[in-house]
Design an enzyme around this catalytic site. Structure first.
Site, PDB file in Angstrom:
ATOM      1  N   HIS A   1      44.924 -13.558  66.425  1.00 53.73           N
ATOM      2  CA  HIS A   1      45.938 -12.503  66.403  1.00 53.73           C
ATOM      3  C   HIS A   1      45.467 -11.365  67.323  1.00 53.73           C
ATOM      4  O   HIS A   1      44.856 -10.407  66.876  1.00 53.73           O
ATOM      5  CB  HIS A   1      46.107 -11.995  64.958  1.00 53.73           C
ATOM      6  CG  HIS A   1      47.280 -11.109  64.738  1.00 53.73           C
ATOM      7  ND1 HIS A   1      48.065 -11.161  63.611  1.00 53.73           N
ATOM      8  CD2 HIS A   1      47.822 -10.122  65.492  1.00 53.73           C
ATOM      9  CE1 HIS A   1      49.028 -10.250  63.680  1.00 53.73           C
ATOM     10  NE2 HIS A   1      48.889  -9.605  64.818  1.00 53.73           N
TER      11      HIS A   1
ATOM     12  N   GLU B   1      49.265 -15.498  67.026  1.00 53.11           N
ATOM     13  CA  GLU B   1      50.255 -14.670  66.341  1.00 53.11           C
ATOM     14  C   GLU B   1      50.191 -13.241  66.856  1.00 53.11           C
ATOM     15  O   GLU B   1      49.144 -12.789  67.326  1.00 53.11           O
ATOM     16  CB  GLU B   1      50.048 -14.726  64.821  1.00 53.11           C
ATOM     17  CG  GLU B   1      48.683 -14.285  64.369  1.00 53.11           C
ATOM     18  CD  GLU B   1      48.458 -14.421  62.868  1.00 53.11           C
ATOM     19  OE1 GLU B   1      48.949 -15.388  62.266  1.00 53.11           O
ATOM     20  OE2 GLU B   1      47.766 -13.547  62.315  1.00 53.11           O
TER      21      GLU B   1
ATOM     22  N   HIS C   1      48.557 -14.747  54.524  1.00 50.92           N
ATOM     23  CA  HIS C   1      48.138 -13.379  54.183  1.00 50.92           C
ATOM     24  C   HIS C   1      47.640 -13.311  52.746  1.00 50.92           C
ATOM     25  O   HIS C   1      48.374 -13.581  51.809  1.00 50.92           O
ATOM     26  CB  HIS C   1      49.244 -12.333  54.389  1.00 50.92           C
ATOM     27  CG  HIS C   1      48.701 -11.092  55.035  1.00 50.92           C
ATOM     28  ND1 HIS C   1      47.872 -10.226  54.366  1.00 50.92           N
ATOM     29  CD2 HIS C   1      48.811 -10.588  56.291  1.00 50.92           C
ATOM     30  CE1 HIS C   1      47.519  -9.247  55.186  1.00 50.92           C
ATOM     31  NE2 HIS C   1      48.064  -9.450  56.369  1.00 50.92           N
TER      32      HIS C   1
HETATM   33  N1  PXP Z   1      49.442 -14.416  58.909  1.00 51.89           N
HETATM   34  C1  PXP Z   1      49.610 -13.280  59.628  1.00 51.89           C
HETATM   35  C2  PXP Z   1      50.894 -13.089  60.349  1.00 51.89           C
HETATM   36  C3  PXP Z   1      48.590 -12.326  59.695  1.00 51.89           C
HETATM   37  O1  PXP Z   1      48.765 -11.214  60.411  1.00 51.89           O
HETATM   38  C4  PXP Z   1      47.384 -12.568  59.025  1.00 51.89           C
HETATM   39  C5  PXP Z   1      46.279 -11.567  59.119  1.00 51.89           C
HETATM   40  O2  PXP Z   1      45.930 -11.359  60.450  1.00 51.89           O
HETATM   41  C6  PXP Z   1      47.255 -13.759  58.301  1.00 51.89           C
HETATM   42  C7  PXP Z   1      48.305 -14.668  58.250  1.00 51.89           C
HETATM   43  C8  PXP Z   1      46.006 -14.113  57.556  1.00 51.89           C
HETATM   44  O3  PXP Z   1      45.802 -13.180  56.538  1.00 51.89           O
HETATM   45  P1  PXP Z   1      44.391 -13.101  55.821  1.00 51.89           P
HETATM   46  O4  PXP Z   1      43.413 -12.582  56.830  1.00 51.89           O
HETATM   47  O5  PXP Z   1      44.619 -12.137  54.684  1.00 51.89           O
HETATM   48  O6  PXP Z   1      44.034 -14.474  55.350  1.00 51.89           O
END
Ligand code: PXP
Length: 237
Positions: free
Chosen positions: A43, A70, A190
Site C-alpha cells: 500500500h 492498494e 483490516h
Molecule cells: N486492506 C486495506 C485496504 C488496508 O488499507 C489495509 C491496511 O493497510 C489492510 C487491508 C490490512 O489491514 P491490517 O494491517 O490491519 O491487517
C-alpha cells in the site's frame, strides 16, 4: 480456500525507522511466499512512509504469487500501478495523512469517478477491487462502477467481535450476499487476526482473499514469520 495475501507495509516501516536495508523487504516477500502465503499486498502512500514506490517496482519480478497494490487512485499511484501491472489493484479512499485506511468508498457519490478509473486498469488486464464498508446499498452501487471485486473493510467486525460475534458478522453477511447475487468477487481486510479470522471465513461464503498486515507481522515477533503464516493459513481452511 480463501487466499492469504500478506501486506508487507509494516516490514518496510521497520526498515525505514533506521535507514539502511534491515529488514530486507524483498527478501521478506520471497520468504513469505515460500512459507505458503498466496499473495503479497503493498500500500504505497504519497509520502512513502511505509512501502516506497521503488520497492513496488523491485517486488514485481519476485512476486510469483498474486501481487495486489492498494491505494488511493491519485495520478502518481495510477502511473505506478500501470507501470508495474500487478494482478490486482485495490482502490481505497484514504487521505494522505490517514494513519491507515479508515473508510470504504461511497460508491453512489463517486460512481462516475470510479467507473472511469476502473476501466483504465481493466484495459491493462489488471483486476480491480474496491474497498467498501459492509453496506448493501454501497455494494449494489459498486456493481455499476464495473469493479471485479469488493474488499469488505473489516475494522468494525474486528472491533465488535469480542462482544458479540453474531452481531459483528451480520452486516458483512448481508453485504456478501448482495455481492454474490451481483456476481462481484469478495475480498476482505483490516484488523483481521488469529482470533477473529476463522469465524469470519466460516461465516462469509465465497470469500476469495484476505489481506492482512499489522496483526500478522506483530504475531511474527513472538512466533516467527514461518509459523505465523501457517497459523493464518489454518484459520482459512
Ligand atoms: N486492506 C486495506 C485496504 C488496508 O488499507 C489495509 C491496511 O493497510 C489492510 C487491508 C490490512 O489491514 P491490517 O494491517 O490491519 O491487517
Amino acid at each position: 480456500m480463501a487466499k492469504l495475501s500478506v501486506n508487507i507495509n509494516k516490514i518496510a516501516t521497520l526498515r525505514n525507522a533506521r535507514g539502511g536495508n534491515i529488514p530486507d523487504v524483498i527478501q521478506a516477500a520471497q520468504d513469505i511466499q515460500s512459507f505458503g502465503a498466496q499473495g503479497i499486498t503493498v500500500h504505497p502512500r504519497p509520502d512513502e512512509r511505509h512501502i516506497r514506490y521503488e520497492d513496488v517496482r523491485e517486488l514485481k519480478p519476485i512476486v510469483t504469487t498474486e501481487f495486489n497494490i492498494e491505494g488511493n487512485p491519485t495520478s502518481q499511484f495510477m502511473d505506478l500501478v500501470l507501470e508495474v501491472k500487478p494482478h490486482q489493484v485495490t482502490l481505497v479512499p484514504d487521505l494522505p495523512e490517514a494513519i491507515t485506511s479508515d473508510s470504504g468508498w461511497d460508491t453512489i457519490k463517486h460512481q462516475k469517478f470510479l467507473r472511469k478509473i476502473i476501466e483504465i486498469f481493466q484495459k491493462q488486464n489488471i483486476r480491480v477491487s474496491i474497498f467498501l464498508d459492509p453496506i448493501v446499498d454501497m455494494v449494489s452501487a459498486a456493481k455499476d462502477t464495473g469493479t471485479n471485486r469488493i474488499e469488505l473493510y473489516t475494522e468494525n467486525y474486528a472491533r465488535k467481535y469480542h462482544k458479540n460475534q453474531n452481531k459483528a458478522i451480520e452486516p458483512y453477511q448481508q453485504a456478501a450476499k448482495k455481492a454474490q447475487e451481483l456476481n462481484l468477487g469478495i475480498n476482505a481486510g483490516h484488523d483481521l487476526d488469529l482470533e477473529n479470522l476463522a469465524y469470519f471465513k466460516q461465516n462469509i461464503g465465497h470469500l476469495l482473499e484476505v489481506s492482512i498486515g499489522h496483526a500478522l507481522i506483530s504475531d511474527s515477533l513472538y512466533f516467527g514469520l514461518e509459523n505465523v503464516i501457517g497459523m493464518y493459513l489454518s484459520r482459512l481452511q
